[in-house]
Design an enzyme around this catalytic site. Structure first.
Site, PDB file in Angstrom:
ATOM      1  N   THR A 232       4.604  -5.627   3.242  1.00  0.00           N
ATOM      2  CA  THR A 232       5.439  -5.861   4.430  1.00  0.00           C
ATOM      3  C   THR A 232       6.730  -5.050   4.348  1.00  0.00           C
ATOM      4  OG1 THR A 232       4.505  -8.072   4.621  1.00  0.00           O
ATOM      5  CG2 THR A 232       6.583  -7.675   5.778  1.00  0.00           C
TER       6      THR A 232
ATOM      7  N   ASN B  81      -7.545  -4.978   7.486  1.00  0.00           N
ATOM      8  CA  ASN B  81      -7.598  -6.192   6.659  1.00  0.00           C
ATOM      9  C   ASN B  81      -8.611  -7.209   7.170  1.00  0.00           C
ATOM     10  OD1 ASN B  81      -5.308  -5.830   8.546  1.00  0.00           O
ATOM     11  ND2 ASN B  81      -5.071  -8.033   8.322  1.00  0.00           N
TER      12      ASN B  81
ATOM     13  N   GLN C 135      -4.919  -2.461   2.107  1.00  0.00           N
ATOM     14  CA  GLN C 135      -6.264  -3.000   1.851  1.00  0.00           C
ATOM     15  C   GLN C 135      -7.195  -1.978   1.216  1.00  0.00           C
ATOM     16  OE1 GLN C 135      -7.236  -6.054   1.919  1.00  0.00           O
ATOM     17  NE2 GLN C 135      -5.549  -6.995   3.033  1.00  0.00           N
TER      18      GLN C 135
ATOM     19  N   SER D  85       0.258  -2.542  -1.978  1.00  0.00           N
ATOM     20  CA  SER D  85       0.737  -3.853  -2.408  1.00  0.00           C
ATOM     21  C   SER D  85      -0.009  -4.304  -3.658  1.00  0.00           C
ATOM     22  CB  SER D  85       0.523  -4.852  -1.270  1.00  0.00           C
ATOM     23  OG  SER D  85       0.874  -6.148  -1.673  1.00  0.00           O
TER      24      SER D  85
ATOM     25  N   HIS E  54      -0.497  -7.437  -5.016  1.00  0.00           N
ATOM     26  CA  HIS E  54      -1.306  -8.664  -5.111  1.00  0.00           C
ATOM     27  C   HIS E  54      -2.685  -8.526  -4.482  1.00  0.00           C
ATOM     28  CE1 HIS E  54      -0.795 -10.615  -0.988  1.00  0.00           C
ATOM     29  NE2 HIS E  54       0.101  -9.654  -0.927  1.00  0.00           N
TER      30      HIS E  54
ATOM     31  N   CYS F 176      -1.888 -13.914   7.614  1.00  0.00           N
ATOM     32  CA  CYS F 176      -0.604 -14.050   8.288  1.00  0.00           C
ATOM     33  C   CYS F 176      -0.775 -14.621   9.688  1.00  0.00           C
ATOM     34  CB  CYS F 176       0.087 -12.693   8.355  1.00  0.00           C
ATOM     35  SG  CYS F 176      -0.048 -11.799   6.819  1.00  0.00           S
TER      36      CYS F 176
HETATM   37  N1  PLP Z   1      -0.705  -4.344   5.435  1.00  0.00           N
HETATM   38  C1  PLP Z   1      -1.961  -4.820   5.391  1.00  0.00           C
HETATM   39  C2  PLP Z   1      -3.072  -3.999   5.935  1.00  0.00           C
HETATM   40  C3  PLP Z   1      -2.213  -6.080   4.831  1.00  0.00           C
HETATM   41  O1  PLP Z   1      -3.454  -6.544   4.794  1.00  0.00           O
HETATM   42  C4  PLP Z   1      -1.112  -6.831   4.325  1.00  0.00           C
HETATM   43  C5  PLP Z   1      -1.335  -8.187   3.775  1.00  0.00           C
HETATM   44  O2  PLP Z   1      -2.291  -8.864   4.114  1.00  0.00           O
HETATM   45  C6  PLP Z   1       0.163  -6.279   4.385  1.00  0.00           C
HETATM   46  C7  PLP Z   1       0.341  -5.037   4.954  1.00  0.00           C
HETATM   47  C8  PLP Z   1       1.359  -7.017   3.846  1.00  0.00           C
HETATM   48  O3  PLP Z   1       1.361  -6.954   2.441  1.00  0.00           O
HETATM   49  P1  PLP Z   1       2.212  -8.007   1.571  1.00  0.00           P
HETATM   50  O4  PLP Z   1       1.435  -9.295   1.595  1.00  0.00           O
HETATM   51  O5  PLP Z   1       2.253  -7.395   0.214  1.00  0.00           O
HETATM   52  O6  PLP Z   1       3.551  -8.115   2.188  1.00  0.00           O
END
Ligand code: PLP
Length: 379
Positions: free
Chosen positions: A71, A149, A177, A197, A199, A322
């Protein structure tokens, strides 16, 4: 034991990653900016992790900016590139993650000229329309995801990069992803900025990176720190950075075996799903991530089915993590032109490296127990 099929939401910390992190939680506690030996030990760990991530992503270590996750990386890319060009034009994909979508919408509210890049009913960029948009006047930035995602749809971002560069703009790629599931090579994709990211690849939460080519003019989101070349101030979270580095190294070593395993699970699951009446798999005719299946079963509401599956011991998602809880159908499916009542039934299954074929079979049995009697009944 409950079965976890929500690996696009997050993954379990790999025990090998935890082992790499532990010494930095209990031992060396120096500030990576300090010049003394405590600081230098922390700095060495941060720079080693940078090399590990660079090796996974085919970028230069100096192109990596550590962030708190996908994010923040998306926000830094979008706001950081447009900050110095008030009111400029920005395009983003209609199926982007809310981190991109809402960052762009906040720019629109502050006077930037924002438009979306459409996709077809298969989730793939509508190329002729995109090319017309690129030709429509000066452009600052385009943001497109490498893999979605929810559906797992993979976009040809290298093709997009060529077009975007010809239009004189920068390309930001959200590879959150894709990273760790398919090969992601920053140089080969020709992206100018790229978000990842930790995690999502069995690393710690709250850790990510933005990869930025040297030529890109980027303004920081935060002020008051010299860290990360002044582009992301704040004392580094050394243990999390070390964890991300370790997770990246493992992802690079195991990429092929993980992908083969995930694809086998996905194909087994989809075969079972196709045998069920009224099941529809979204975007199943285009290139997708090896671990992701988004589907709907006619007559079933996604969140209700998710809760029933949870009671049977299976953790899945009804869309992006989310977006869940909002009661709104997935903007990804709506963006693909899928009817609202079908999109409301969406369930996402995302396999991880530790899932097994036996779990897939148990899940298929549980799913058909839940939906088969009704699905078979005449309507
Ligand atoms: N972008 C995509 C395509 C995602 O799937 C996600 C999380 O699901 C994010 C950004 C956000 O990542 P983070 O959870 O590390 O903030």
């Amino acid at each position: 034991m409950p079965v976890y099929f929500d690996n696009n939401a997050t993954t379990r910390l790999d025990p090998r990653v935890l082992d790499a992190m532990l010494p930095y939680l209990s031992g060396p506690y120096g500030n990576a900016s300090s010049l003394h030996r405590f600081g230098r030990a922390a700095r060495d760990a941060v720079e080693r992790a940078r090399e590990q991530l660079a090796a996974l992503l085919g970028c230069q270590p100096r192109e990596i900016i550590w962030t708190s996750g996908g994010t923040e990386s998306d926000n830094l890319a979008l706001k950081g590139v447009t900050e110095s060009a008030p009111g400029s034009r920005v395009l983003y994909g209609v199926t982007e993650h809310p981190a991109v979508l809402e960052a762009c919408e906040s720019l629109r509210a502050r006077g930037w000229d924002i438009d979306t890049v459409a996709v077809g009913d298969d989730g793939v960029i509508d190329w002729p329309r995109f090319e017309r948009q690129l030709a429509a006047g000066p452009l600052r930035l385009v943001s497109l995801m490498r893999a979605n995602n929810e559906t797992g749809v993979i976009q040809d971002v290298a093709r997009a990069a060529e077009l975007v560069h010809r239009a004189g703009a920068w390309l930001h790629v959200d590879a959150v992803q894709a990273c760790g599931k398919i090969a992601v090579d920053f140089a080969a994709l020709q992206a100018d900025l790229m978000s990842v990211s930790s995690h999502k690849i069995y690393g710690p939460k709250g850790m990510g990176a933005l990869i930025v080519r040297a030529e890109v003019e980027l303004s920081p989101l935060h002020h008051g720190g010299v860290q990360e070349r002044g582009l992301r101030g704040g004392t580094e979270n050394v243990a999390a950075i070390v964890g991300f580095g370790a997770a990246a190294e493992l992802a690079a070593q195991e990429l092929e075996t993980r992908a083969t395993h995930l694809r086998a699970l996905r194909d087994r699951f989809e075969q079972g799903l196709r045998a069920m009446p009224d099941a529809r798999i979204f975007a199943d005719h285009v290139e997708r991530l090896p671990n992701t299946v988004q589907f709907a079963i006619a007559g079933y509401e996604g969140e209700a089915l998710l809760m029933q599956l949870d009671r049977k011991g299976f953790a899945v998602s009804s869309g992006s993590a989310c977006a869940s809880g909002k009661g709104e159908p997935s903007h990804v499916l709506l963006g693909m032109g899928i009817a609202r009542e079908i999109a409301e039934g969406a369930i996402r299954v995302s396999f991880g490296k530790d899932n097994t074929e036996a779990e897939v079979d148990r899940f298929l049995a549980a799913l058909s127990e839940l939906v088969w009697p009704t699905a078979m009944a005449p309507r």
